[in-house]
Every structure is written in C-alpha cells, then in structure tokens.
Design an enzyme around this catalytic site. Sequence first.
Site, PDB file in Angstrom:
ATOM      1  CE  LYS A 166     -13.268 -72.809-104.556  1.00  0.00           C
ATOM      2  NZ  LYS A 166     -14.191 -74.106-104.387  1.00  0.00           N
ATOM      3  CE  LYS A 168     -16.503 -76.506-100.605  1.00  0.00           C
ATOM      4  NZ  LYS A 168     -16.044 -77.430-101.378  1.00  0.00           N
ATOM      5  CG  ASP A 194     -18.518 -75.097-104.948  1.00  0.00           C
ATOM      6  OD1 ASP A 194     -18.242 -76.515-104.479  1.00  0.00           O
ATOM      7  OD2 ASP A 194     -17.292 -74.679-104.870  1.00  0.00           O
ATOM      8  CD  GLU A 195     -18.060 -78.281-105.784  1.00  0.00           C
ATOM      9  OE1 GLU A 195     -17.640 -79.538-105.312  1.00  0.00           O
ATOM     10  OE2 GLU A 195     -18.225 -77.904-106.981  1.00  0.00           O
ATOM     11  CG  HIS A 285     -19.418 -80.045-110.741  1.00  0.00           C
ATOM     12  ND1 HIS A 285     -18.932 -81.143-109.501  1.00  0.00           N
ATOM     13  CD2 HIS A 285     -18.402 -79.063-110.011  1.00  0.00           C
ATOM     14  CE1 HIS A 285     -17.663 -80.912-108.878  1.00  0.00           C
ATOM     15  NE2 HIS A 285     -17.263 -79.819-109.089  1.00  0.00           N
ATOM     16  NE  ARG A 286     -14.331 -84.857-113.078  1.00  0.00           N
ATOM     17  CZ  ARG A 286     -13.022 -84.955-113.512  1.00  0.00           C
ATOM     18  NH1 ARG A 286     -12.818 -85.950-114.123  1.00  0.00           N
ATOM     19  NH2 ARG A 286     -11.981 -84.267-112.117  1.00  0.00           N
ATOM     20  CG  HIS A 318     -14.841 -79.239-113.384  1.00  0.00           C
ATOM     21  ND1 HIS A 318     -15.202 -78.446-112.148  1.00  0.00           N
ATOM     22  CD2 HIS A 318     -16.859 -78.558-114.049  1.00  0.00           C
ATOM     23  CE1 HIS A 318     -16.113 -77.407-112.299  1.00  0.00           C
ATOM     24  NE2 HIS A 318     -17.284 -77.605-112.953  1.00  0.00           N
ATOM     25  CB  SER A 370     -11.879 -76.772-112.296  1.00  0.00           C
ATOM     26  OG  SER A 370     -12.660 -75.865-110.677  1.00  0.00           O
TER      27      SER A 370
END
Length: 441
Positions: A166, A168, A194-195, A285-286, A318, A370
């Site tokens: 971060k 991000k 980050d996503e 990542h979702r 995640h 997370s």
Amino acid sequence: GVGFKAGVKDYRLTYYTPEYKTKDTDILAAFRMTPQPGVPAEERGAAVAAESSTGTWTTVQTDGLTSLDRYKGRCYDIEPVAGEENQYIAYVAYPLDLFEEGSVTNMLTSIVGNVFGFKALRALXXEDLRIPPAYSKTFIGPPHGIQVERDKLNKYGRPLLGCTIKPKLGLSAKNYGRAVYECLRGGLDFTKDDENVNSQPFMRWRDRFLFVAEALFKSQAETGEIKGHYLNATAGTCEEMMKRAVFARELGVPIVMHDYLTGGFTANTSLAFYCRDNGLLLHIHRAMHAVIDRPRNHGIHFRVLAKALRMSGGDHIHAGTVVGKLEGEREVTLGFVDLLRDDYIEKDRSRGIYFTQDWVSMPGVLPVASGGIHVWHMPALTEIFGDDSVLQFGGGTLGHPWGNAPGAVANRVALEACVQARNEGRDLAREGNEIIREASK
C-alpha cells in the site's frame, strides 16, 4: 395427425422426477429458490432444471430428433428451507454429456447462464455443486498445489505470511520495489500487487516487474530464504496477460497473480496451463466476488466459485478471514476452505456443504486470509486456518509505527510464537494475547 402439440406446457411433467436415482457421473446442483407467490415449488424446481438443460418454454419440433431422457436436467428433490417462509432447496442432476470437457466457462454457462432471470422466481441462488470425478479429471486444476509449493519454497509446518503493498495506487515502480524489499527482508514470505494494480500511467507493468525482481533477489540473498511477490498479470486481453506472465518467468520470479472473476475463467485456465508448464505458482484474487455471492437469496455462493477456481487452476485464493465475524460464518467459511484444500469432503449441511465432494487427488489450493487483520489476530488465525494457509497483513504490516520492515518482523515473530505455542499444546484461543505479549519482548 400432428407429430406434437404446440403451446405452453407444465415443466413438472418432464423435469420433476422424485424417483430418479442420481448417477456417479451426474453433476449435482443445489439451488435456493424463492418462488413468486402462488406457484407450486415442484413446478419451479422443474423449471430450473429445464431452463438450465434441454428445455424451452414450449414443445419444439426438433425435440423429436433427440432423446430428452438422455440429456435433460432433472429436479430430483425439493425441501423447504427451515425457518424461511416460501423458500426451497431444489436439487438438480445434470447428465455429464451436457458439458464440454475441461471448460469451467461452459459448466457455469450451462448451470447458471440463463435461469437466474426467470420471471416465476423472485430469487435463485446456486448453493453448491457436486463435481463428479469423471468431470473433474478433464481439468488440470491448480498448477502446482500445496505440497509442491511447500517443496519449491522450502517452508514447512507453518502458515505462510504475505502483505499487500500500500498505497495500492500512486507509488512509482522504484518506491514500490523498495517497500517490497523492506517487507521481505523483515521476514515475510510474500508481498503482493493489489488486485487493481495492472499497468497504469503512474507505474507501467514492466517497470514494476523489474524493480520487484531486484527486491526479491536482494532480500533472498540477505535472508537465505526463498521469497516471492505476486506479480499481477491481469490485463485487458489474454495475449497481454500471457506476455506479462512470460516476462515474469524470464525474470526468474516464483509466482504470478490473476484476478480470476474480472479476468474470466477462460483467461484463468490458459494462465494456469502456462504456470504449470513453466514452474510458476499462481496466486488468485477474487475481485468482484461479492457482487455475485453477497446476496443470500440470489446469486452464486462463494463455495461454488471456489470449486470452479480449483478446477480452472490457482495455487492460492482469497477466502475471507473469519476473525471477528459471526460463529455461523466461521463454519461456512471453514467448509469452503476444506473444499479448496482437502481431497475428500463429507456432506455437512451445518457447514453449508450440500454434497460429498471427492476431488480424486486434484491438487489443493491454499486459502488466503486477507483484509483488516493484524498481529493481534494471529493466534485466532493460526488456530482457525491451520498450517496450510497464507495470512496476509497489508495495513497490518505497513501501518507499523516504526515502518515496513519492523512491521514485517512483528508479524513473523508473532506467527512463529503462535505455531510454537500450539505445538507445545497451549490453548491459543485463551492465551493468545499473552503469547503475543511474550513474543514482542
């Protein structure tokens, strides 16, 4: 006479078959239905089965050219949901032949593609799917799986630690790499893009990849441990995504990352194949999941999205945090965590598992905890998730008053203390805070 009668007909005549014995090769689905008032539940359940398999709203001439009995979905059971007025679980069995091999995309298009806009239902939610071995064997699944990942990283007997970098959005590539280095040097196993870090004007992907690789190798040399950073390969086209994954492999890094719902299952499965062929781990990542799974009565439950990911391929995903949520949530979360990493999971309605699932040795996926967790949650997380998990502290690392590296040190020290205390037989739930306090000296 005419070959068939045109006109609107009752679905339940054909598609509601309570006497049907399910086959080992059938894909089974459990739907939570909320019918419009005045419509019998059997008719609704049958309609769901029909619309997601061979049916349409009327008899058509071409029905005579095929064997409906062979290809139709069947609603074989309906049960009212306890404590809910006018809500039912409809169980539907689909013959294996309805689905393309190795395509999560086709499986979801078939099962949830059309039927959710159905007027006669107020709401519909796919609660669970039973994937038969005959179908799951047509997928490669996770590129590597839990055991292979531990062997590659040489890390055993404890959860892995991660941290999302971060802020991000807005860091330059060099400053970003610096934050990565500090966290890994301090004791984390992984850091993470980050996503929504893809390739924006303030930091293009190639620059980020280069500076991150430098940070990885420097921290590895200094700690003697294998380090990773989830380089997000998600892009606007599949070709661009693959280009990024190829560059990551050329740099010699151990892991890349993908947003599987926004990127799509087709792209995800391609990337998983590439990762398996080239020795890259794949972190998933979702992003967007809550759009699909947050409403309780409509949508797709996350346990279905999790099973779909295990089939499509990913080594981490995640999976929520459990900490500080309601008890019931905890059981349901642990249900799909087990569906991700275990080989054989018994049906257990209290954990939201509607069907016994046998993965026949398909590799498992590490669940990632997370979001809003920090060092004081460590005892609970260690106890709830066990060793096969990744614990990710973003603000919980970078928010340390002394800086990034001390934040990473704090997390690693706390984790080692909790694992040791657990192995010595101490009660983490009761003594957790005490254990952390001792460790922090």
